[in-house]
Write a protein that holds these residues in place. Structure first.
Motif, PDB file in Angstrom:
ATOM      1  N   LEU A 117      -8.376-122.659  32.845  1.00  0.00           N
ATOM      2  CA  LEU A 117      -8.319-121.653  33.907  1.00  0.00           C
ATOM      3  C   LEU A 117      -6.860-121.428  34.275  1.00  0.00           C
ATOM      4  O   LEU A 117      -6.092-122.369  34.413  1.00  0.00           O
ATOM      5  CB  LEU A 117      -9.079-122.137  35.148  1.00  0.00           C
ATOM      6  CG  LEU A 117     -10.593-122.205  35.063  1.00  0.00           C
ATOM      7  CD1 LEU A 117     -11.173-122.765  36.346  1.00  0.00           C
ATOM      8  CD2 LEU A 117     -11.175-120.837  34.784  1.00  0.00           C
ATOM      9  N   ALA A 118      -6.515-120.169  34.444  1.00  0.00           N
ATOM     10  CA  ALA A 118      -5.155-119.848  34.871  1.00  0.00           C
ATOM     11  C   ALA A 118      -5.265-118.923  36.072  1.00  0.00           C
ATOM     12  O   ALA A 118      -5.933-117.914  35.996  1.00  0.00           O
ATOM     13  CB  ALA A 118      -4.389-119.148  33.738  1.00  0.00           C
ATOM     14  N   ASN A 119      -4.687-119.295  37.188  1.00  0.00           N
ATOM     15  CA  ASN A 119      -4.052-120.594  37.386  1.00  0.00           C
ATOM     16  C   ASN A 119      -5.109-121.679  37.561  1.00  0.00           C
ATOM     17  O   ASN A 119      -6.251-121.382  37.876  1.00  0.00           O
ATOM     18  CB  ASN A 119      -3.142-120.549  38.593  1.00  0.00           C
ATOM     19  CG  ASN A 119      -1.899-119.716  38.321  1.00  0.00           C
ATOM     20  OD1 ASN A 119      -1.652-119.319  37.184  1.00  0.00           O
ATOM     21  ND2 ASN A 119      -1.142-119.436  39.348  1.00  0.00           N
ATOM     22  N   ALA A 120      -4.661-122.928  37.426  1.00  0.00           N
ATOM     23  CA  ALA A 120      -5.590-124.041  37.513  1.00  0.00           C
ATOM     24  C   ALA A 120      -6.179-124.140  38.920  1.00  0.00           C
ATOM     25  O   ALA A 120      -5.657-123.556  39.866  1.00  0.00           O
ATOM     26  CB  ALA A 120      -4.862-125.330  37.154  1.00  0.00           C
ATOM     27  N   ILE A 121      -7.251-124.907  39.029  1.00  0.00           N
ATOM     28  CA  ILE A 121      -7.876-125.106  40.334  1.00  0.00           C
ATOM     29  C   ILE A 121      -6.932-125.924  41.215  1.00  0.00           C
ATOM     30  O   ILE A 121      -6.348-126.911  40.769  1.00  0.00           O
ATOM     31  CB  ILE A 121      -9.201-125.879  40.171  1.00  0.00           C
ATOM     32  CG1 ILE A 121     -10.114-125.170  39.189  1.00  0.00           C
ATOM     33  CG2 ILE A 121      -9.880-126.076  41.528  1.00  0.00           C
ATOM     34  CD1 ILE A 121     -10.676-123.882  39.676  1.00  0.00           C
ATOM     35  N   GLY A 122      -6.806-125.520  42.446  1.00  0.00           N
ATOM     36  CA  GLY A 122      -6.054-126.332  43.401  1.00  0.00           C
ATOM     37  C   GLY A 122      -4.588-125.984  43.538  1.00  0.00           C
ATOM     38  O   GLY A 122      -3.871-126.610  44.311  1.00  0.00           O
ATOM     39  N   THR A 123      -4.090-124.979  42.825  1.00  0.00           N
ATOM     40  CA  THR A 123      -2.675-124.640  42.937  1.00  0.00           C
ATOM     41  C   THR A 123      -2.343-124.081  44.311  1.00  0.00           C
ATOM     42  O   THR A 123      -1.187-124.083  44.721  1.00  0.00           O
ATOM     43  CB  THR A 123      -2.256-123.574  41.904  1.00  0.00           C
ATOM     44  OG1 THR A 123      -3.140-122.463  42.029  1.00  0.00           O
ATOM     45  CG2 THR A 123      -2.300-124.112  40.511  1.00  0.00           C
ATOM     46  N   GLY A 124      -3.375-123.595  45.031  1.00  0.00           N
ATOM     47  CA  GLY A 124      -3.137-122.984  46.332  1.00  0.00           C
ATOM     48  C   GLY A 124      -2.437-123.913  47.300  1.00  0.00           C
ATOM     49  O   GLY A 124      -1.737-123.463  48.202  1.00  0.00           O
ATOM     50  N   VAL A 125      -2.582-125.221  47.076  1.00  0.00           N
ATOM     51  CA  VAL A 125      -1.942-126.168  47.975  1.00  0.00           C
ATOM     52  C   VAL A 125      -0.423-126.009  47.918  1.00  0.00           C
ATOM     53  O   VAL A 125       0.278-126.244  48.892  1.00  0.00           O
ATOM     54  CB  VAL A 125      -2.382-127.617  47.649  1.00  0.00           C
ATOM     55  CG1 VAL A 125      -1.788-128.081  46.331  1.00  0.00           C
ATOM     56  CG2 VAL A 125      -2.005-128.553  48.777  1.00  0.00           C
ATOM     57  N   ALA A 126       0.082-125.559  46.787  1.00  0.00           N
ATOM     58  CA  ALA A 126       1.534-125.468  46.628  1.00  0.00           C
ATOM     59  C   ALA A 126       2.109-124.198  47.223  1.00  0.00           C
ATOM     60  O   ALA A 126       3.307-124.126  47.479  1.00  0.00           O
ATOM     61  CB  ALA A 126       1.913-125.555  45.150  1.00  0.00           C
TER      62      ALA A 126
END
Lengths: 530, 310
Positions: free
Chosen positions: A321-330
């Protein structure tokens, strides 16, 4: 080009006092890299600019490059995408600095995402508080312990940059979920070459149209499939989404399928799409919707846009998956505060691009200090993007700010305060073709596959209202074509750039067929009775 | 049907297809030329203003310098240069007027309007170098003409010669482009912005993206434009289309040199496609183009009563 008319340079343009203007210096004369542009604009004149503007609107409407705006209480109106015809120019050296700074930042953010879902070294070292990380709205527990291929999480990133009074570049925001706008970068360039090709004549501008290739290569490189066999898809929430144009644009440019949730199905931890030939395996998904919606079994159970079981497949490593799961934290705005520290911690480097000075409201002292001078600061909710919920202190009245103070005291974790940045300006054409200063920002787009590539330039967003610093297109902002120049800016310097010095083959002459020769034609005419 | 009419129709098709391809080619080169190269990429294909004059062949009534504006002018709206877009449309219109009784009224009107608007002074380049409007006009009107042909013209011998002319010209133009643009260095797998321009010049960018997984490098692009039968403007598709048209027009196709030659060429292209050798693409293009030239001569010989192409 040295003969710039000093009396009336650049169509009588006057930069605004107290801001950095990117095209002209404080004394009103064009900066060195912009002299040829200023001369070309002078030669074109206001009436031709207006004329080109009309053709631009026609072309954009015909090609469907539009966005919907809703009037106060009227129906939705389809408007051509607002492109200002004065391009923004970035000299090669400046771009190199931005590019390196961004690559550094994205590497650090990517390391951070990996870290918070695995070893949490940065937390144990006491750099970022764990309490802050887990309280972020985009922190994804479901991503814990999953490491995508190559350790790449932020395949697509777009950082918002602004230029301060002294001309220095600063990062205002990181977007590592689903930043949009790249399609406008490409379409703007095509439109500019059609509308005002004369402006390009003194410059060698780096092209941007290879972005889809970069993205496709990056997606293929992370797909769990043999070389050259990966099936890549673009996943859109649907044609009613405001960024649907971009989803379709990218799918078309990459030559891959544009899918919706109902096209995807998970069987035995493998993702397939429904085709006329039955189910076909999907290896990589460029998704254009948030974590919350992608799998009702893991995230929001009420999501009708998601694919049940997708997370299982993702965890099993059968799909990227792009973007990967959980990138929102950054890209949370409270985490943003720590990015310079991250760069030092993970990369052992000094940040090349600075943050805007930011105060975390979760820190009681900083909060009290900030609330005392609310009319001088900008307040932003941490989990939002696209300018939603932002309060600009100097532009709001006292009762509004008092109400905001109560909200912030109630949930300080969800707010940050920032010093007001005095955004740089660029000459921008109005409806009469006259140029006046408007504030701009810049969103470059990076693709992280095997390496980080950044398309030269990016989307320059411009506030169309005088004095306004709101550049979001959903709130009346426009855009500018952004030119990154090649080294050796002047075209005349690089005579015939590195072309193979071989003569083309001698081709046969074009053939021309005619049954009736000239003479016969003349006789035919003479024969006919007058 | 009359040999004279057949030849007029054949050349009507050729002139129109030439106008369209020239317009697309000029637009593609113009767009590519305005911008620099992607970072860190070298150009394995060459599409430049000098090479454009080569593509359009040696027949020039007067010397044109190789600068951008001169080439654009000469090949776009110089009525005295027989290779210019305007001249091609003009000849097509003359040809159409000679066969007005054979083609449908709508087809005649489409081509006549195209010509009249080109000559009407409507397309004065605004920004000195911008010819985009002309190219768009020619592209659109040419699509209209071929659309009306498919919709309103009886599928008889006449339409067969018209189509054969259009397709043989399309094949020839694509070969010209390839021969000039292809690299002479053997490593055509370099990343390459110019190959992209080549694809965009023929309007095949999206088709390429859907058909070929490889990035738009010189070699896969050349293979696509030569061999991909599913892409309507590829050389192979054009050869097949000319062949099919002539078969419907010829009463004794098995004794027809042009048809035999086209069938052999078609099979040959298929062999070369599957051979996957590193044979020089430029040699392939050269040989295919020579063969198409012979086909053209055969057609004139067999159907137009020996009236050789001038």
């Amino acid at each position: 080009m040295a003969e710039v008319d000093t009396k009336r340079p650049l169509l009588d343009y006057r930069p605004a006092d107290g801001y950095f203007d990117e095209l002209v210096a404080a004394d009103g004369s064009p900066r060195p890299h912009a002299q040829a542009l200023a001369a070309a604009l002078d030669a074109i004149g206001p009436s031709q600019l207006v004329d080109a503007g009309r053709r631009r609107d026609t072309i954009f409407v015909q090609q469907g490059i539009t966005f919907d705006t809703t009037g106060e209480d009227g129906p939705t109106v389809e408007r051509p995408f607002p492109l200002d015809l004065v391009p923004r120019i970035l000299p090669a050296s400046e771009w190199t600095h931005i590019k390196r700074g961004l690559a550094q930042r994205i590497r650090a953010l990517n390391r951070f995402v990996d870290d918070v879902y695995h070893a949490r070294e940065i937390v144990r070292a006491g750099v970022v508080p764990w309490r802050l990380v887990v309280s972020r709205s985009h922190f994804a527990r479901a991503a814990h312990g999953i490491r995508p291929p190559g350790g790449v999480y932020c395949h697509v990133a777009g950082c918002d940059l602004v230029r301060d009074v002294d001309g220095s570049w600063k990062v205002l925001e990181d977007n590592v979920r689903t930043p949009s706008g790249i399609s406008y970068v490409l379409e703007n360039r095509v439109a500019m070459t059609r509308l005002l090709p004369g402006l390009f004549s003194a410059y060698r501008v780096r092209p941007v149209d290879h972005y889809p290739q970069l993205l496709l290569a990056a997606l293929r490189s992370v797909a769990p499939a043999a070389e050259g066999e990966a099936t890549v898809v673009v996943w859109t929430p649907g044609h009613l989404n405001s960024a649907y144009f971009e989803h379709a644009f990218l799918a078309r440019q990459m030559g891959v399928e544009l899918v919706e949730a109902s096209d995807l199905v998970v069987r035995d931890d493998v993702v397939y799409m429904r085709t006329t030939n039955g189910l076909q395996r999907v290896h990589a998904i460029y998704r254009r919707l948030d974590d919350d919606f992608i799998d009702p079994l893991e995230f929001r159970p009420d999501s009708v846009l998601g694919v049940p079981g997708l997370m299982r497949a993702y965890r099993a490593g059968t799909v990227a998956l792009a973007n990967a799961i959980g990138t929102g934290v950054a890209d949370d705005k409270a985490i943003y505060h720590y990015v310079p520290e991250m760069i030092r911690f993970y990369l052992n480097e000094e940040p090349m691009l600075d943050n805007v000075t930011t105060y975390l409201m979760s820190d009681p002292e900083a909060m009290e200090a900030a609330l005392k001078r609310m009319d001088e600061l900008v307040f932003k909710p941490t989990g939002e993007s696209g300018g939603k919920g932002v309060f600009i202190g100097p532009e709001n009245d006292a009762p509004t700010l008092a109400g905001l103070a109560d909200v912030i005291r109630h949930s300080p974790d969800k707010w940050i305060a920032q010093e007001v940045v005095r955004l740089s300006t660029m000459p921008t054409a109005d409806s009469t073709g006259a140029l006046s200063p408007r504030h701009v920002d810049l969103r470059p787009f990076a693709v992280f596959g095997e390496t980080i590539s950044i398309v030269p330039g990016g989307l320059s967003r411009v506030a169309m209202i005088e004095g306004s610093m709101i550049v979001n297109s959903s709130r009346g902002g426009g855009s500018k074509d952004t030119w990154v120049l090649e080294d050796g800016e002047d075209r005349s310097d690089d005579a015939a750039p590195a072309r193979p010095e071989s003569l083309p083959p001698a081709l046969p002459d074009l053939r021309y067929g005619a049954w009736t020769g000239q003479q016969q034609q003349q006789q035919q005419q003479q024969c006919s009775p007058g | 049907m009359l040999a004279r009419i057949a030849q007029e129709l054949f050349w009507l098709g050729r002139n129109l297809a030439r106008a369209e391809h020239t317009a697309r080619l000029l637009e593609g080169v113009f767009q590519a030329d305005l911008q620099g190269r992607p970072e860190g990429q070298i150009s394995a294909t060459t599409l430049s203003w000098e090479s454009l004059m080569h593509i359009m062949g040696g027949r020039r009534d007067r010397e044109v310098s190789d600068g951008r504006d001169a080439v654009l002018d000469a090949l776009t709206h110089d009525p005295d240069n027989p290779a210019s877009v305007v001249a091609c449309v003009m000849r097509a219109r003359e040809g159409a007027s000679a066969v007005r009784d054979v083609i449908s009224a709508e087809m005649w009107e489409a081509i006549n309007t195209t010509h009249l608007r080109l000559r009407g002074g409507e397309f004065v380049p605004r920004d000195k170098t911008g010819h985009y409007d002309i190219y768009q006009h020619v592209r659109e009107r040419s699509a209209l003409f071929w659309g009306l042909t498919a919709r309103t013209m009886l599928r008889d011998e006449a339409s067969a010669f018209l189509l054969a002319g259009g397709r043989i010209e399309a094949g020839d133009m694509v070969l010209r482009m390839l021969r000039v643009a292809l690299p002479d260095v053997p490593d055509g797998n370099q990343a390459d912005g110019q190959a992209l321009a080549l694809l965009q010049a023929v309007g095949g960018f999206q088709a390429y993206r859907r058909a070929v997984p490889a990035p738009a490098h010189a070699k896969p692009v050349a293979r696509f434009l030569l061999f991909e039968r599913n892409y309507p403007d590829s050389v192979a598709a054009s050869v097949d289309a000319v062949n099919a048209s002539l078969r419907t027009a010829d009463s004794r196709p098995r004794a027809s040199e042009p048809i035999l030659r086209l069938s052999r060429l078609s099979a040959d292209l298929e062999f070369r496609r599957s051979a996957e050798t590193d044979a020089d693409m430029r040699v392939t293009c050269h040989e295919v183009q020579r063969e198409l030239g012979l086909v053209d001569g055969d057609i004139a010989q067999r159907y137009f009563g020996g009236a050789r192409a001038a």
